[in-house]
Scaffold this active site. Sequence first.
Site, PDB file in Angstrom:
ATOM      1  N   ARG A 101      13.741  34.930  12.933  1.00  0.00           N
ATOM      2  CA  ARG A 101      13.906  33.524  13.301  1.00  0.00           C
ATOM      3  C   ARG A 101      12.567  32.808  13.480  1.00  0.00           C
ATOM      4  O   ARG A 101      12.395  31.990  14.382  1.00  0.00           O
ATOM      5  CB  ARG A 101      14.757  33.399  14.578  1.00  0.00           C
ATOM      6  CG  ARG A 101      16.142  34.002  14.451  1.00  0.00           C
ATOM      7  CD  ARG A 101      16.972  33.349  13.359  1.00  0.00           C
ATOM      8  NE  ARG A 101      18.265  33.993  13.231  1.00  0.00           N
ATOM      9  CZ  ARG A 101      18.552  34.979  12.372  1.00  0.00           C
ATOM     10  NH1 ARG A 101      17.595  35.421  11.546  1.00  0.00           N
ATOM     11  NH2 ARG A 101      19.743  35.517  12.321  1.00  0.00           N
TER      12      ARG A 101
ATOM     13  N   GLU B 161      17.568  29.829  20.190  1.00  0.00           N
ATOM     14  CA  GLU B 161      17.476  29.768  18.736  1.00  0.00           C
ATOM     15  C   GLU B 161      17.620  28.328  18.277  1.00  0.00           C
ATOM     16  O   GLU B 161      17.037  27.930  17.273  1.00  0.00           O
ATOM     17  CB  GLU B 161      18.567  30.631  18.098  1.00  0.00           C
ATOM     18  CG  GLU B 161      18.535  30.649  16.583  1.00  0.00           C
ATOM     19  CD  GLU B 161      19.475  31.676  15.998  1.00  0.00           C
ATOM     20  OE1 GLU B 161      20.109  31.366  14.969  1.00  0.00           O
ATOM     21  OE2 GLU B 161      19.585  32.785  16.555  1.00  0.00           O
TER      22      GLU B 161
ATOM     23  N   SER C 204      24.684  29.983  16.887  1.00  0.00           N
ATOM     24  CA  SER C 204      24.123  30.928  17.865  1.00  0.00           C
ATOM     25  C   SER C 204      23.066  30.228  18.710  1.00  0.00           C
ATOM     26  O   SER C 204      22.124  29.634  18.183  1.00  0.00           O
ATOM     27  CB  SER C 204      23.496  32.129  17.156  1.00  0.00           C
ATOM     28  OG  SER C 204      24.488  32.864  16.473  1.00  0.00           O
TER      29      SER C 204
END
Length: 323
Positions: free
Chosen positions: A190, A308, A238
Amino acid sequence: MSNETPAWADQAAIEQAVGILGQSARLNAPLGAITTSRVGGRAAISFTANTAADLCRVGEASQVAGVTVLIFGRGSNLLVADRGFDGIAVFLGAAFSRIDIDQRAATATAGAAVALPVLARRCAAAGVGGLEWAVGVPGSVGGAVRMNAGGHGSDIASCLIDATIIDLSCDAPPSEPVTQDPRALDLRYRHSGVSGTQVVTRARLQGRSDDPAAALERIAEIVRWRREHQPGGQNAGSVFMNPPQDSAGAQIDQAGLRGLRIGSAEVSRMHANFIVSDPGGTAADVAAVMAEVRRRVADSAGIALQPEIRMVGFESSDSASSV
């Protein structure tokens, strides 16, 4: 929509930026409402870019007027504050939505505005496999490169050949696009090395030759799995990154937070790493649930969950880019 400059923005800076961007710039434009969370305020300016020169005008407006830029992809991992965003929200136009598939080489070249599920389905139907995982990521190609998006056991880093980038900090437009490979982009979980002044405009991805029917069936299976295990409705996907060798959802579950509600937002009862908003809800409630989840998981497990999703318009937020 009002055509007036939002009262909370720097009036002079906004007017100066609009003067550089021209008549295509829109004032006080919806932003939070077009994210997948469907909460949050407006953008001081919105602008659709169709060329490299357009993007460099955005860079010029940002530098001269001192306003922040948000590259808006599909709004799938983004939370906009209720007060809105006091800069330029940039949308990539149709010129960045092309997909070219080379069946012999099993590669796909996609513009940054292409939706990942569309790319996955187009490739599968053309007999290019290996990108089926992308059907489960409701973001854009450009945003996926910037955050090394992934799911279902794969990510952009595993299939990216190279990406083309334009730097908004160019001194003299139009900036020359630069093509970089995964190593130069520093792709990690990420994370990428794409900075807040850089815009991904195109990506070239490596797949594999495959039977279209088999690839499409794998896509159908991923879609079935998501419907059974992840919530629909208003959410940003998420919320927290997975800790090393662990699952953020599992940690939230173990802290007993499934179903935790503050105002109009709650931790999903279907998947604990999702926060779902009520229709007409607020971004402040989502942020409050996030903060409470982080606090309780830290207290119970000693783990500091890292978001995130990108927080835009909040204090100390990173608003440089969006999926």
